[in-house]
Design a protein around this motif. Structure first.
Motif, PDB file in Angstrom:
ATOM      1  N   TYR A 346       1.135  -0.969  -0.067  1.00 35.19           N
ATOM      2  CA  TYR A 346       0.123   0.447  -0.324  1.00 35.19           C
ATOM      3  C   TYR A 346       0.851   1.222   0.176  1.00 35.19           C
ATOM      4  CZ  TYR A 346       0.902  -1.490   5.022  1.00 35.19           C
ATOM      5  OH  TYR A 346       1.511  -1.421   5.792  1.00 35.19           O
ATOM      6  N   GLY A 347       0.430   2.186  -0.803  1.00 34.33           N
ATOM      7  CA  GLY A 347       0.514   3.900  -0.971  1.00 34.33           C
ATOM      8  C   GLY A 347       1.067   4.322   0.355  1.00 34.33           C
ATOM      9  N   SER A 348       0.060   4.341   0.724  1.00 36.29           N
ATOM     10  CA  SER A 348      -0.553   5.413   2.302  1.00 36.29           C
ATOM     11  C   SER A 348      -1.655   4.353   3.094  1.00 36.29           C
ATOM     12  CB  SER A 348      -1.093   6.444   1.871  1.00 36.29           C
ATOM     13  OG  SER A 348      -1.372   7.686   2.332  1.00 36.29           O
ATOM     14  N   VAL A 349      -1.840   4.518   4.021  1.00 40.51           N
ATOM     15  CA  VAL A 349      -3.180   3.975   4.877  1.00 40.51           C
ATOM     16  C   VAL A 349      -2.674   5.523   5.665  1.00 40.51           C
ATOM     17  CG1 VAL A 349      -1.110   3.491   7.159  1.00 40.51           C
ATOM     18  CG2 VAL A 349      -3.341   2.573   7.292  1.00 40.51           C
ATOM     19  N   LYS A 350      -4.226   5.375   6.206  1.00 40.92           N
ATOM     20  CA  LYS A 350      -5.649   6.402   6.602  1.00 40.92           C
ATOM     21  C   LYS A 350      -6.290   5.149   8.100  1.00 40.92           C
ATOM     22  CE  LYS A 350      -8.450  10.292   6.846  1.00 40.92           C
ATOM     23  NZ  LYS A 350      -9.160  11.284   5.865  1.00 40.92           N
ATOM     24  N   ALA A 351      -6.238   5.415   8.588  1.00 45.41           N
ATOM     25  CA  ALA A 351      -6.936   4.568   9.991  1.00 45.41           C
ATOM     26  C   ALA A 351      -7.866   5.724  10.570  1.00 45.41           C
ATOM     27  CB  ALA A 351      -6.250   4.136  10.712  1.00 45.41           C
ATOM     28  N   GLY A 352      -9.827   5.084  10.780  1.00 45.19           N
ATOM     29  CA  GLY A 352      -9.942   5.730  11.297  1.00 45.19           C
ATOM     30  C   GLY A 352     -10.069   5.288  13.265  1.00 45.19           C
ATOM     31  N   GLY A 353     -11.409   5.515  13.545  1.00 41.34           N
ATOM     32  CA  GLY A 353     -11.832   5.208  15.344  1.00 41.34           C
ATOM     33  C   GLY A 353     -10.253   5.825  16.598  1.00 41.34           C
ATOM     34  N   ALA A 354     -11.104   4.692  17.613  1.00 40.60           N
ATOM     35  CA  ALA A 354     -10.535   4.998  18.447  1.00 40.60           C
ATOM     36  C   ALA A 354      -8.807   4.626  18.217  1.00 40.60           C
ATOM     37  CB  ALA A 354     -10.948   4.615  19.677  1.00 40.60           C
ATOM     38  N   GLY A 355      -8.141   3.967  17.684  1.00 33.58           N
ATOM     39  CA  GLY A 355      -7.088   3.049  17.996  1.00 33.58           C
ATOM     40  C   GLY A 355      -6.402   4.599  17.651  1.00 33.58           C
TER      41      GLY A 355
END
Length: 526
Positions: A346-355
């Motif tokens: 993957y070139g970029s990763v974007k996460a959401g949520g409390a983590g």
């Protein structure tokens, strides 16, 4: 007199032999008039119970075939088309291989037998709100739309295709417009609800507004420039392999499985190529009921934007081996207990949520936990994540990931290698924490200085050499290369201090070896 030709017996029907509803359809065809047989019906019987409709609402399939094959030509200035609603279609509507020059649309009709359009060439086709026991449209060529909105297609004994596995077949079909299955329900429990391998749908495939498939949907090798849209769709009753949706090697502009899309079996995207978005935002991936198959199998899949922000964690494994995406979106609900990540790029990763809310350190720990869900040990997922952190300018986070990689690998090594690995870990953090060596050196220097300062050693050569210095003596023991002149000039008569001196020499060699090994590994990776 106009006539109708029976498609099977090739018997000519005179106009007088046509029933009243058939004559109405016959007369309306040349100018494309719409015939609604439900308008004057005495009882409001739903389409699902269309078998109860009487002769006043019955049209023979042979009459429809004859009209579409030119039995009643268009009047000057008119555009012939067949538009029929609320009819019971008796017999087998067989247009296999036909060259159909007219558009036709059947709305809210009930079919006694299945529809065969295999190999036909036609304009737009509409079977809207109908109940049909099987549609065979393999190799069809449609210059327009293929519309099955609100229809119920059921594979069963009433279908001439009941020995086949498929309720709706679009194998190697070519549709210049859209294939619209929105609000349709296609049923072939445990078999193939839709078989559309090699389908080319230039306008895309739409399975919206509560689309339901009881059985596998197969779109392997499909070409979908307009995308596949299954927002809110429900897929259930998979076949013996547990696969509900198969898009192996399909090529699409977008795959939309969002807004409550639910799959009670495996969604398989092996080798699929998506030039735009692949989204499961708000989807539910339950996986096979027996728990033996994956919820999502996408090895070797390619996509630009991959959104896996599910409504809840999948109940089955997610397989992303060898997949490549430019942008990955995930959350705490994206990943099951087992995730296959070997070769996932993957070139970029974007996460959401409390983590992600607890800061970058918590984010790294969460990401490492994600990698640990992959069965066995594979270095590539760690290298991929560390590389992403480096690209983002977070070198410290990259080192934390690589340290976690070595700790994971250590579990797979023989006992002696594991012991050496623990030693490298506590001394220099496998080369990613070289400051640990300084901590150890300072602590051992302090211990040696305090211990050796309580007593006086014996000189090897009295009245020669420099006076005894506990700090310098300790450093001379810890530094294995060279010498400061203290170690060889003094010796101990107390057994405990002599053993301490031996231990400091051993620790010095261990620290030096660990530092060299760690620094060498770091330089090789940089």
């Amino acid at each position: 007199m106009p006539y109708a030709e029976d498609h099977y017996s090739v018997r000519v029907l005179s106009y007088d032999e046509l029933t009243s509803p058939e004559r109405e359809l016959w007369d309306a065809f040349p100018e494309g008039g719409r015939v609604d047989l439900a308008a004057g019906a005495a009882q409001d019987v739903p389409v699902a119970e269309g078998g109860r409709w009487g002769p006043e609402r019955t049209v023979r399939a042979a009459v429809i075939v004859a009209l579409l094959q030119g039995a009643n030509t268009a009047q000057p200035g008119g555009i012939a088309s067949l538009r029929l609603a609320g009819a019971r279609i008796s017999g087998h509507l067989d247009l296999a291989g036909a060259q159909i020059a007219h558009a036709f649309r059947l709305t809210d009709c009930w079919f006694e037998e299945g529809v065969d359009l295999s190999g036909a060439s036609t304009r737009s086709i509409g079977l809207v709100g109908c109940r049909v026991p099987g549609v065979e449209a393999g190799l069809i060529r449609v210059e327009g739309r293929f519309d099955l909105r609100r229809s119920r297609v059921v594979k069963g004994p009433a279908s001439p295709f009941h020995r086949r596995l498929t309720a709706l077949s679009l194998i190697n079909a070519h549709v210049s417009g859209a294939v619209n299955l929105s609000a349709a329900e296609i049923t072939a429990p445990g078999e193939w609800a839709v078989s559309a391998g090699g389908l080319v749908a230039e306008g895309g495939v739409y399975c919206l507004d509560g689309f339901v498939a009881h059985g596998e949907v197969r779109l392997m090798g499909a070409q979908l420039p307009g995308g596949l849209h299954m927002r809110g769709a429900l897929l259930e009753s998979p076949g013996p392999r547990g696969v509900l949706l198969a898009l192996d090697n399909a090529v699409a502009s977008t795959l939309d499985f969002s807004d409550g899309f639910t799959a009670n079996g495996t969604v398989r995207l092996r080798g699929a190529r998506i030039s735009g978005d692949l989204t499961f935002d708000g989807a539910v991936l339950n996986g096979p009921a027996d728990g033996r198959g994956p919820a999502l199998a996408a090895p070797l899949m390619h996509a630009v934007d991959f959104d896996l922000t599910l409504a809840r964690p999948p109940s089955g494994m997610v397989d992303l081996r060898g997949a490549q995406v430019s942008y990955l979106h995930d959350s705490d609900r994206s990943w099951p207990e087992v995730v296959e990540l070997d070769g996932f790029v993957y070139g970029s990763v974007k996460a959401g949520g409390a983590g992600e809310a607890g800061g970058r350190r918590d984010s790294v720990a969460r990401r490492v936990g994600w990698l640990r869900r992959s069965p066995g040990y594979n270095p590539q997922p760690y290298e991929q994540l560390a590389g992403w952190y480096r690209k983002a300018g977070h070198d410290d986070d990259a080192r934390r990931v690589l340290l976690a990689k070595h700790r994971h690998r250590r579990r797979t090594l023989p006992l002696a290698a594991r012991v050496w690995g623990h030693l490298l870990d506590v001394t220099v953090g496998y080369g990613y924490r070289p400051w640990l060596a300084g901590v150890w050196l300072l602590a051992l220097t302090l211990v040696g200085t305090l211990a050796f300062g309580t007593h006086s050693p014996q000189p090897v050569k009295p009245d020669e050499g420099a006076p005894f210095q506990p700090l310098v003596y300790t450093l001379d023991l810890l530094i294995p290369i060279g010498g400061l002149g203290q170690r060889t000039a003094w010796y101990w008569t107390q057994g405990g201090l002599q053993w301490l001196a031996y231990l400091l020499i051993a620790f010095g060699w261990v620290l030096t070896t660990a530092v060299i090994a760690g620094v060498t590994r770091t330089l090789q990776k940089s």
